[in-house]
Design a protein around this motif. Structure first.
Motif, PDB file in Angstrom:
ATOM      1  N   THR A  19     -14.884  30.229  -6.524  1.00 41.86           N
ATOM      2  CA  THR A  19     -15.649  29.108  -5.990  1.00 41.86           C
ATOM      3  C   THR A  19     -15.723  27.978  -7.004  1.00 41.86           C
ATOM      4  OG1 THR A  19     -16.951  30.578  -4.586  1.00 41.86           O
ATOM      5  CG2 THR A  19     -17.874  28.410  -5.053  1.00 41.86           C
ATOM      6  N   VAL A  20     -15.999  28.319  -8.250  1.00 40.35           N
ATOM      7  CA  VAL A  20     -16.055  27.305  -9.306  1.00 40.35           C
ATOM      8  C   VAL A  20     -14.671  26.670  -9.501  1.00 40.35           C
ATOM      9  CG1 VAL A  20     -16.405  26.961 -11.790  1.00 40.35           C
ATOM     10  CG2 VAL A  20     -18.017  28.343 -10.480  1.00 40.35           C
ATOM     11  N   ALA A  21     -13.634  27.490  -9.523  1.00 41.31           N
ATOM     12  CA  ALA A  21     -12.277  26.975  -9.734  1.00 41.31           C
ATOM     13  C   ALA A  21     -11.845  26.049  -8.597  1.00 41.31           C
ATOM     14  CB  ALA A  21     -11.288  28.129  -9.875  1.00 41.31           C
ATOM     15  N   MET A  27     -12.338  18.468  -7.373  1.00 41.17           N
ATOM     16  CA  MET A  27     -12.784  17.307  -8.140  1.00 41.17           C
ATOM     17  C   MET A  27     -11.616  16.631  -8.850  1.00 41.17           C
ATOM     18  SD  MET A  27     -16.367  18.753  -9.745  1.00 41.17           S
ATOM     19  CE  MET A  27     -16.216  17.705 -11.156  1.00 41.17           C
ATOM     20  N   LEU A  28     -10.620  17.423  -9.227  1.00 40.11           N
ATOM     21  CA  LEU A  28      -9.455  16.884  -9.919  1.00 40.11           C
ATOM     22  C   LEU A  28      -8.402  16.353  -8.958  1.00 40.11           C
ATOM     23  CD1 LEU A  28      -9.105  19.577 -12.720  1.00 40.11           C
ATOM     24  CD2 LEU A  28     -10.019  17.260 -12.927  1.00 40.11           C
TER      25      LEU A  28
END
Length: 68
Positions: A19-21, A27-28
């Motif tokens: 989830t974080v990745a 975002m990137l």
């Protein structure tokens, strides 16, 4: 829940990391829509279990001492 397992065998940890990745990837600007986080977590967990098994086998085969 008295059993203890390594952190890398926890589905919750893997799902959280994925989830974080995926959030960071979004975002990137990387395309992550349509990615099934649950399936990815299961696949990564299976890969980690397989690698851990191979490391255990290799460790036992290369060990210098007998198991007592």
């Amino acid at each position: 829940m008295n059993e203890i397992k390594a952190w890398y065998l926890s589905r919750t940890i893997w799902a959280s990391l994925i989830t974080v990745a995926t959030a960071l990837a979004g975002m990137l600007g990387l395309p992550v829509e349509g990615l099934d986080n649950s399936a990815l977590a299961d696949t990564l967990l299976q890969a980690v279990a397989a690698i851990a098994g191979l490391v255990a086998i290799f460790g036992r085969l290369s060990a210098k001492d007998r198991i007592g």
